[in-house]
Each structure stands twice: as structure tokens, then as C-alpha cells.
Design an enzyme around this catalytic site. Structure first.
Site, PDB file in Angstrom:
ATOM      1  N   PRO A   1       0.911  -1.139   0.004  1.00 16.06           N
ATOM      2  CA  PRO A   1      -0.124   0.142   0.012  1.00 16.06           C
ATOM      3  C   PRO A   1       0.897   1.265  -0.063  1.00 16.06           C
ATOM      4  O   PRO A   1       2.027   1.304   0.503  1.00 16.06           O
ATOM      5  CB  PRO A   1      -0.842  -0.005   1.307  1.00 16.06           C
ATOM      6  CG  PRO A   1       0.074  -1.145   2.148  1.00 16.06           C
ATOM      7  CD  PRO A   1       0.708  -2.005   1.437  1.00 16.06           C
TER       8      PRO A   1
ATOM      9  N   GLY B   1       2.322   5.074   0.866  1.00 17.00           N
ATOM     10  CA  GLY B   1       2.139   6.099   1.767  1.00 17.00           C
ATOM     11  C   GLY B   1       1.849   5.351   3.218  1.00 17.00           C
ATOM     12  O   GLY B   1       1.433   6.012   3.980  1.00 17.00           O
ATOM     13  N   ALA B   2       2.059   4.037   3.579  1.00 15.46           N
ATOM     14  CA  ALA B   2       1.438   3.441   4.404  1.00 15.46           C
ATOM     15  C   ALA B   2       2.400   3.024   5.555  1.00 15.46           C
ATOM     16  O   ALA B   2       2.148   2.390   6.479  1.00 15.46           O
ATOM     17  CB  ALA B   2       0.644   2.246   4.319  1.00 15.46           C
TER      18      ALA B   2
ATOM     19  N   GLY C   1       7.247   1.138   3.097  1.00 18.02           N
ATOM     20  CA  GLY C   1       8.176   1.365   2.205  1.00 18.02           C
ATOM     21  C   GLY C   1       7.841   1.254   0.868  1.00 18.02           C
ATOM     22  O   GLY C   1       8.838   0.772   0.007  1.00 18.02           O
TER      23      GLY C   1
ATOM     24  N   ALA D   1      10.659   3.213  -1.370  1.00 18.94           N
ATOM     25  CA  ALA D   1      12.088   2.512  -1.471  1.00 18.94           C
ATOM     26  C   ALA D   1      11.916   1.197  -2.499  1.00 18.94           C
ATOM     27  O   ALA D   1      12.622   0.941  -3.093  1.00 18.94           O
ATOM     28  CB  ALA D   1      12.546   2.099  -0.172  1.00 18.94           C
ATOM     29  N   ALA D   2      10.904   0.345  -2.313  1.00 17.36           N
ATOM     30  CA  ALA D   2      10.737  -0.820  -3.057  1.00 17.36           C
ATOM     31  C   ALA D   2      10.469  -0.446  -4.735  1.00 17.36           C
ATOM     32  O   ALA D   2      11.280  -0.883  -5.304  1.00 17.36           O
ATOM     33  CB  ALA D   2       9.480  -1.746  -2.671  1.00 17.36           C
TER      34      ALA D   2
ATOM     35  N   ASP E   1      15.238   2.419   4.603  1.00 18.43           N
ATOM     36  CA  ASP E   1      14.311   1.708   3.659  1.00 18.43           C
ATOM     37  C   ASP E   1      14.817   1.072   2.505  1.00 18.43           C
ATOM     38  O   ASP E   1      14.627  -0.018   2.163  1.00 18.43           O
ATOM     39  CB  ASP E   1      13.205   2.934   3.296  1.00 18.43           C
ATOM     40  CG  ASP E   1      12.233   3.132   4.552  1.00 18.43           C
ATOM     41  OD1 ASP E   1      12.584   3.015   5.814  1.00 18.43           O
ATOM     42  OD2 ASP E   1      11.090   3.475   4.032  1.00 18.43           O
TER      43      ASP E   1
HETATM   44  N1  LIG Z   1       2.730   1.206  -6.982  1.00 21.67           N
HETATM   45  C1  LIG Z   1       3.258   2.388  -7.271  1.00 21.67           C
HETATM   46  N2  LIG Z   1       3.224   3.031  -8.408  1.00 21.67           N
HETATM   47  C2  LIG Z   1       3.728   4.189  -8.643  1.00 21.67           C
HETATM   48  N3  LIG Z   1       4.369   4.856  -7.495  1.00 21.67           N
HETATM   49  C3  LIG Z   1       4.319   4.395  -6.248  1.00 21.67           C
HETATM   50  C4  LIG Z   1       3.793   2.951  -6.084  1.00 21.67           C
HETATM   51  N4  LIG Z   1       4.106   2.794  -4.916  1.00 21.67           N
HETATM   52  C5  LIG Z   1       4.695   3.692  -4.313  1.00 21.67           C
HETATM   53  N5  LIG Z   1       5.091   4.749  -5.037  1.00 21.67           N
HETATM   54  C6  LIG Z   1       5.816   6.026  -5.086  1.00 21.67           C
HETATM   55  O1  LIG Z   1       5.826   6.052  -3.391  1.00 21.67           O
HETATM   56  C7  LIG Z   1       4.969   7.148  -2.805  1.00 21.67           C
HETATM   57  C8  LIG Z   1       4.815   6.849  -1.452  1.00 21.67           C
HETATM   58  O2  LIG Z   1       6.128   6.882  -0.529  1.00 21.67           O
HETATM   59  P1  LIG Z   1       5.892   7.212   0.841  1.00 21.67           P
HETATM   60  O3  LIG Z   1       5.253   8.542   1.077  1.00 21.67           O
HETATM   61  O4  LIG Z   1       7.648   7.290   1.360  1.00 21.67           O
HETATM   62  O5  LIG Z   1       5.218   5.999   1.623  1.00 21.67           O
HETATM   63  P2  LIG Z   1       5.735   4.373   1.997  1.00 21.67           P
HETATM   64  O6  LIG Z   1       6.912   4.514   1.398  1.00 21.67           O
HETATM   65  O7  LIG Z   1       5.565   4.430   3.431  1.00 21.67           O
HETATM   66  O8  LIG Z   1       4.855   3.600   1.174  1.00 21.67           O
HETATM   67  C9  LIG Z   1       3.713   7.284  -3.719  1.00 21.67           C
HETATM   68  O9  LIG Z   1       3.397   8.684  -3.459  1.00 21.67           O
HETATM   69  C10 LIG Z   1       4.609   7.316  -4.988  1.00 21.67           C
HETATM   70  O10 LIG Z   1       5.304   8.224  -5.491  1.00 21.67           O
HETATM   71  C1  LIG Z   2      10.483   8.400   8.730  1.00 22.45           C
HETATM   72  C2  LIG Z   2      11.425   7.604   7.869  1.00 22.45           C
HETATM   73  O1  LIG Z   2      12.416   7.318   8.963  1.00 22.45           O
HETATM   74  C3  LIG Z   2      10.981   6.384   7.256  1.00 22.45           C
HETATM   75  C4  LIG Z   2       9.740   6.449   6.256  1.00 22.45           C
HETATM   76  O2  LIG Z   2       9.421   5.426   5.906  1.00 22.45           O
HETATM   77  P1  LIG Z   2       8.127   5.177   4.961  1.00 22.45           P
HETATM   78  O3  LIG Z   2       8.535   5.982   3.770  1.00 22.45           O
HETATM   79  O4  LIG Z   2       6.855   5.636   5.598  1.00 22.45           O
HETATM   80  O5  LIG Z   2       7.864   3.801   4.846  1.00 22.45           O
HETATM   81  C5  LIG Z   2      12.248   8.492   6.903  1.00 22.45           C
HETATM   82  C6  LIG Z   2      13.423   7.819   6.444  1.00 22.45           C
HETATM   83  O6  LIG Z   2      14.000   7.045   7.039  1.00 22.45           O
HETATM   84  O7  LIG Z   2      13.839   8.429   5.235  1.00 22.45           O
HETATM   85 MG   LIG Z   3       8.724   5.898   1.790  1.00 20.47          MG
END
Ligand SMILES: Nc1ncnc2c1ncn2[C@@H]1O[C@H](COP(=O)(O)OP(=O)(O)O)[C@@H](O)[C@H]1O
Ligand SMILES: C[C@@](O)(CCOP(=O)(O)O)CC(=O)O
Ligand SMILES: [Mg+2]
Length: 328
Positions: free
Chosen positions: A112, A114-115, A118, A121-122, A164
């Protein structure tokens, strides 16, 4: 065409504080983002990302020079959404020296957005790996992790850790402190995740903690105290003391909450897990909304979470031993 996948992660300890040089211990989980990259005959970038939606729109967009997608959302929201993929492709161009190369990029992900698991990063790790391989360059894992870190650093406004991206590139449990990144031996962990269906903006949440840290000495002390928890957590991991790990996760959640990055639903999922007998529960990642991580080897926590108002999904997560996977 080149295809790579990379896993998401949970933080056992240390998110946010890791941005300021404290150690953190994230752990890769078996939810993956898969990125296909195919070189184009021209220099355009076309991204197909089914899971990326902005205010209800699913976006298929063409990057520069074709311009922004035709959706009615603010520039800043759009940049937050597109930034990671754009920046990952910039890394591919930079590392290969092929500045004018264009790509068709397709992203499919179980993680998911933004949850706190990571997804960014993936996606960055898998996109850079597939993009460079498409051009005939196979990066060492450390170099791949470093390039993906630069992507996070840029998109998060110059504030990011290597945690991450290193975790996603290598898989397993890792320890990151500044630029010192290493793999850890970890016992099998009974990880249960609760997801509130929401998301937080990592860049904004990191900026909020930075502001508090600059304004209040006790917020800076809180960040350091999180580092102390991580060091104790490493001892507990090394001895396989899962009950101690749980207690330390609870403490870590309290301090993250003090730093303003929890939310009502994250807190209620944390309490539901604890009431159900979880050994520990905390938010994972940047916070604001999204996921909690808890430890429970019975089914009680998963069941309790699935009945908790605000919790949209509860599931068990396996540790991902493999980081980036080169599929084609
Ligand atoms: N399946 C996807 N397709 C395109 N972009 C993605 C996808 N998953 C993540 N992203 C990118 O990563 C962002 C979310 O990252 P972040 O806010 O750091 O949250 P988290 O890393 O915790 O999921 C999205 O706004 C988008 O730019
Ligand atoms: C808040 C932080 O420590 C982790 C962020 O993780 P995520 O993108 O919310 O999965 C930021 C970072 O380490 O770059
Ligand atoms: Mg992230």
C-alpha cells in the site's frame, strides 16, 4: 525489457530518529513492488502505475518532456506522487551516463502506498535495478541501495535515511546508522500488520519532526532516546528475546507519538493489538496514517484488529529473505 522486484518493510525500531543519525532496524517483508522497464526509441518517459491514484484518479502519465498528466490536482500532490519514479529514472540516466534515454515503465505493487511499509523504497530499488539492467549495467547491491537512497533523499526534500532503501535492496533484517548499513541475524518474528486504509506524506512528517527537534531540547532528547531503544532492541534480537522486543516496540511507539507522528487510528490499532495480547505494537514508517506492526504468535491480534473500527485490513507478514529480485 528488464523486470525487477523489491520488498517492502516494517520498522521494528528507529524510524524518524534514523534521519538524524540514530540507528534503526527495519525488516523486509513479503510484499513486493515489481517494475518492468523497456527502452524507447525516443527520450520520453511513460509510466504506467495502476496502483497510483490521486484523489480517485488512476494515473497513466508521460514524464518530461511530455509533461504532467491531465488530472485536476495540485502541483505539490502530483510531485509527491510522481517524484519517486521520475527521480529513480534520473538515477538510471546518471549511473549509465545515457542522459537522453527514454523508457516505458510499468509498476505493479502489493505494497500500500504511503502506509509506512516502504512502497517508495521498493519502487525506487526495483526501478533503478531494472532500468540500469535494461541498458546493460548490473549494479552491485550496495550501489543500488545508495542510488535508491538518493532518490528518497531528493523526493523527501533532502531528509531521508538509508534504512528503507538498503533493507529493500538486501532483504532480511538490517541495521542502519548514518551510512553504516549492515544485515542482521534475526529470529523468526510473528509479525502482524494492521492497516487503516490511509496514508501519510513522508516528507511532511519528517519535516514536522525536524521542526520539533529544532524548537525543543526535549524533542531532540526524544530522538536520542529512540536511538537508546534501538540499541537495546538489537541485544534482544541477538538473544531472540521476543518479549523484550515487544516491550521496546511499545516504548518506541510512545516516543513516536510524542513526536506527533501517530494518529487516532494508528493509536487505536496499537491498543487493540496490545489488548489482544500482542507482545508489542507500534506504528511503522513515517506515520500520520497507514500501518502498525505488532508481534503475536497466536491469532488473537489479527482477529482483534479485524474488528477494530478504523482498521481496514489485518494480516500476518513473512520476513522477506530476498531483497531485489532480477526476474527478466
Ligand atoms: N505502486 C506504485 N506505483 C507508483 N508509484 C508508487 C507506487 N508505490 C509507491 N509509489 C511512490 O511512493 C510514494 C509513497 O511513498 P511514501 O510516502 O514514502 O510512503 P511509503 O514508502 O511508506 O509507502 C507514492 O506517492 C509514489 O510516488
Ligand atoms: C520516517 C522515515 O524514517 C521512514 C519512512 O518510511 P516510509 O516511507 O513511511 O515507509 C524516513 C526515512 O528514514 O527516510
Ligand atoms: Mg517511503
Amino acid at each position: 525489457m528488464a523486470v525487477s522486484s523489491a520488498p517492502g518493510k516494517v520498522y521494528l525500531f528507529g524510524e524518524h530518529a534514523v534521519v538524524y543519525g540514530e540507528p534503526a532496524v527495519p525488516c523486509a517483508i513479503e510484499l513486493r513492488a515489481r517494475v518492468d522497464v523497456e527502452q524507447r526509441a525516443d527520450s520520453k518517459l511513460r509510466v504506467h502505475a495502476e496502483d497510483l491514484s490521486l484523489d480517485g484518479f488512476t494515473v497513466e502519465y508521460a514524464g518530461e518532456p511530455e509533461g504532467r498528466p491531465d488530472v485536476d490536482v495540485s502541483e505539490s500532490l502530483l510531485n509527491a506522487a510522481m517524484g519517486y519514479v521520475d527521480s529513480a529514472i534520473e538515477q538510471v540516466r546518471d549511473v549509465t551516463g545515457e542522459d537522453d534515454v527514454g523508457f516505458d515503465v510499468t509498476i505493479e505493487s502489493d505494497i500500500p502506498l504511503g502506509a509506512g511499509l516502504g512502497s517508495s523504497a521498493a519502487v525506487a530499488v526495483a526501478a533503478i535495478d531494472a532500468g540500469t539492467r535494461e541498458l546493460g549495467t548490473t549494479l552491485e547491491i550496495d550501489e543500488l541501495a545508495e542510488r535508491a537512497y538518493r532518490t528518497e533523499h531528493e523526493v523527501q526534500g533532502g531528509q531521508a535515511s538509508r534504512a528503507d532503501t538498503f533493507c529493500s535492496a538486501t532483504g532480511g533484517a538490517v541495521r542502519v546508522e548514518g551510512d553504516d548499513c549492515r544485515s542482521l541475524e534475526a529470529p523468526e518474528l510473528p509479525i502482524v500488520i494492521g492497516f487503516d486504509g490511509g496514508a501519510g506524506d513522508t516528507g511532511e512528517l519528517v519535516a514536522g519532526v525536524r521542526g520539533l527537534r529544532e524548537e525543543y531540547d526535549f524533542a531532540a532528547d526524544t530522538v536520542e532516546a529512540i536511538g537508546d531503544i534501538v540499541r537495546r532492541g538489537e541485544d534482544a534480537l541477538a538473544t531472540g528475546d521476543i518479549e523484550e522486543l515487544g516491550r521496546l516496540m511499545n516504548f518506541n511507539h510512545g516516543l513516536l507519538s510524542a513526536l506527533g507522528v501517530s494518529s487516532r487510528t494508528l493509536d487505536s490499532m496499537v491498543w487493540a493489538a496490545r489488548d489482544a495480547g500482542a507482545m508489542g505494537a507500534k506504528l511503522t514508517g513515517a506515520g500520520g496514517g497507514g500501518c502498525i506492526v505488532s508481534l503475536d504468535d497466536t491469532d488473537e491480534t489479527e482477529t482483534a484488529l479485524s474488528y477494530t473500527p478504523g482498521c481496514e485490513d489485518a494480516f500476518r507478514a513473512e520476513l522477506a529473505e530476498t531483497g531485489v529480485a532480477r526476474l527478466e
